[in-house]
Motif scaffolding. Structure first.
Motif, short mmCIF file in Angstrom:
data_model
loop_
_atom_site.label_atom_id
_atom_site.label_comp_id
_atom_site.label_asym_id
_atom_site.label_seq_id
_atom_site.Cartn_x
_atom_site.Cartn_y
_atom_site.Cartn_z
N SER A 90 0.83 -1.21 0.00
CA SER A 90 0.00 0.00 0.00
C SER A 90 0.87 1.26 0.00
O SER A 90 0.59 2.21 -0.73
CB SER A 90 -0.92 -0.01 1.22
OG SER A 90 -1.70 1.16 1.27
N ALA A 91 1.93 1.24 0.79
CA ALA A 91 2.83 2.40 0.85
C ALA A 91 3.55 2.58 -0.48
O ALA A 91 3.70 3.71 -0.96
CB ALA A 91 3.83 2.21 1.99
N GLU A 92 3.99 1.49 -1.10
CA GLU A 92 4.65 1.59 -2.41
C GLU A 92 3.71 2.18 -3.45
O GLU A 92 4.11 3.04 -4.24
CB GLU A 92 5.14 0.21 -2.86
CG GLU A 92 6.36 -0.28 -2.14
CD GLU A 92 6.78 -1.68 -2.58
OE1 GLU A 92 7.98 -1.87 -2.82
OE2 GLU A 92 5.92 -2.57 -2.70
N THR A 93 2.47 1.73 -3.45
CA THR A 93 1.48 2.25 -4.39
C THR A 93 1.26 3.74 -4.18
O THR A 93 1.18 4.51 -5.14
CB THR A 93 0.15 1.49 -4.25
OG1 THR A 93 0.38 0.11 -4.57
CG2 THR A 93 -0.92 2.04 -5.17
N ALA A 94 1.20 4.16 -2.92
CA ALA A 94 1.01 5.59 -2.61
C ALA A 94 2.20 6.41 -3.11
O ALA A 94 2.01 7.50 -3.67
CB ALA A 94 0.81 5.78 -1.11
N VAL A 95 3.41 5.91 -2.95
CA VAL A 95 4.60 6.63 -3.42
C VAL A 95 4.58 6.73 -4.94
O VAL A 95 4.88 7.80 -5.50
CB VAL A 95 5.89 5.95 -2.92
CG1 VAL A 95 7.12 6.53 -3.62
CG2 VAL A 95 6.02 6.09 -1.41
N VAL A 96 4.19 5.66 -5.62
CA VAL A 96 4.12 5.68 -7.08
C VAL A 96 3.10 6.74 -7.53
O VAL A 96 3.35 7.49 -8.48
CB VAL A 96 3.78 4.28 -7.64
CG1 VAL A 96 3.40 4.34 -9.12
CG2 VAL A 96 4.96 3.35 -7.43
N GLN A 97 1.97 6.82 -6.84
CA GLN A 97 0.96 7.84 -7.19
C GLN A 97 1.51 9.24 -6.99
O GLN A 97 1.27 10.13 -7.81
CB GLN A 97 -0.31 7.63 -6.36
CG GLN A 97 -1.07 6.39 -6.76
CD GLN A 97 -2.24 6.10 -5.82
OE1 GLN A 97 -2.33 6.62 -4.72
NE2 GLN A 97 -3.13 5.23 -6.26
N ILE A 98 2.25 9.46 -5.93
CA ILE A 98 2.86 10.77 -5.68
C ILE A 98 3.86 11.10 -6.78
O ILE A 98 3.90 12.23 -7.28
CB ILE A 98 3.52 10.82 -4.29
CG1 ILE A 98 2.43 10.82 -3.21
CG2 ILE A 98 4.45 12.03 -4.14
CD1 ILE A 98 2.94 10.59 -1.81
N LEU A 99 4.66 10.13 -7.19
CA LEU A 99 5.63 10.37 -8.27
C LEU A 99 4.92 10.73 -9.57
O LEU A 99 5.36 11.63 -10.28
CB LEU A 99 6.51 9.13 -8.47
CG LEU A 99 7.49 8.81 -7.35
CD1 LEU A 99 8.13 7.44 -7.57
CD2 LEU A 99 8.55 9.88 -7.23
N GLU A 100 3.83 10.05 -9.86
CA GLU A 100 3.07 10.35 -11.07
C GLU A 100 2.44 11.73 -11.01
O GLU A 100 2.50 12.49 -11.97
CB GLU A 100 2.00 9.28 -11.30
CG GLU A 100 2.58 7.94 -11.71
CD GLU A 100 1.54 6.84 -11.84
OE1 GLU A 100 0.35 7.04 -11.48
OE2 GLU A 100 1.91 5.75 -12.29
N GLN A 101 1.85 12.07 -9.86
CA GLN A 101 1.17 13.36 -9.72
C GLN A 101 2.15 14.52 -9.66
O GLN A 101 1.90 15.57 -10.23
CB GLN A 101 0.29 13.36 -8.46
CG GLN A 101 -0.88 12.41 -8.57
CD GLN A 101 -1.59 12.20 -7.23
OE1 GLN A 101 -1.14 12.68 -6.19
NE2 GLN A 101 -2.69 11.47 -7.25
N THR A 102 3.25 14.35 -8.97
CA THR A 102 4.19 15.44 -8.75
C THR A 102 5.17 15.62 -9.91
O THR A 102 5.48 16.74 -10.29
CB THR A 102 4.99 15.21 -7.44
OG1 THR A 102 4.06 15.03 -6.37
CG2 THR A 102 5.88 16.39 -7.13
N TYR A 103 5.64 14.51 -10.47
CA TYR A 103 6.69 14.58 -11.49
C TYR A 103 6.23 14.11 -12.87
O TYR A 103 6.99 14.19 -13.82
CB TYR A 103 7.90 13.76 -11.04
CG TYR A 103 8.49 14.30 -9.76
CD1 TYR A 103 9.33 15.42 -9.77
CD2 TYR A 103 8.19 13.73 -8.53
CE1 TYR A 103 9.85 15.93 -8.60
CE2 TYR A 103 8.71 14.24 -7.35
CZ TYR A 103 9.53 15.34 -7.39
OH TYR A 103 10.04 15.86 -6.23
N GLY A 104 5.01 13.60 -12.98
CA GLY A 104 4.48 13.17 -14.27
C GLY A 104 5.16 11.94 -14.84
O GLY A 104 5.18 11.74 -16.05
N ILE A 105 5.72 11.11 -13.98
CA ILE A 105 6.43 9.92 -14.44
C ILE A 105 5.71 8.68 -13.92
O ILE A 105 5.52 8.52 -12.72
CB ILE A 105 7.89 9.94 -13.95
CG1 ILE A 105 8.61 11.13 -14.58
CG2 ILE A 105 8.60 8.63 -14.26
CD1 ILE A 105 9.97 11.41 -14.01
N SER A 106 5.31 7.83 -14.85
CA SER A 106 4.65 6.57 -14.49
C SER A 106 5.70 5.48 -14.39
O SER A 106 6.55 5.35 -15.27
CB SER A 106 3.62 6.20 -15.56
OG SER A 106 2.60 7.16 -15.62
#
Length: 95
Positions: free
Chosen positions: A9-25
């Protein structure tokens, strides 16, 4: 950290933050255990893109912006539905 569901769950949340903040999937949400080959497409190129976007410092550490975003998200998860902090499990009396 032995609770695999909590870690995922924490990893998924970090990935979402990276996508939202930096635009990188990212190609995986299991970035703590994913293997990769340096210089190859996939995770290594994603790390390069994160560094170019400012999410990762030149020494490989996360940027202050990323740390602040993840810390804020983690603090928000610790809040109960009423906005208070998560119960501590202590006992008490109302009288």
């Amino acid at each position: 950290m032995t609770n695999s569901a909590l870690i995922a769950s924490a990893e998924t949340a970090v990935v979402q933050i990276l996508e939202q903040t930096y635009g990188i999937s990212l190609s995986t949400t299991s970035f703590l255990t994913a293997s990769f080959t340096p210089g190859q497409p996939g995770i290594d190129s994603e790390l390069d893109a994160l560094q170019a976007a400012g999410a990762i410092n030149s020494d490989g550490s996360p940027s202050a912006t990323l740390v602040a975003s993840v810390t804020a998200a983690g603090a928000a998860v610790g809040k109960g539905a009423s906005g208070g902090t998560t119960p501590t499990g202590g006992t008490g009396s109302s009288t």
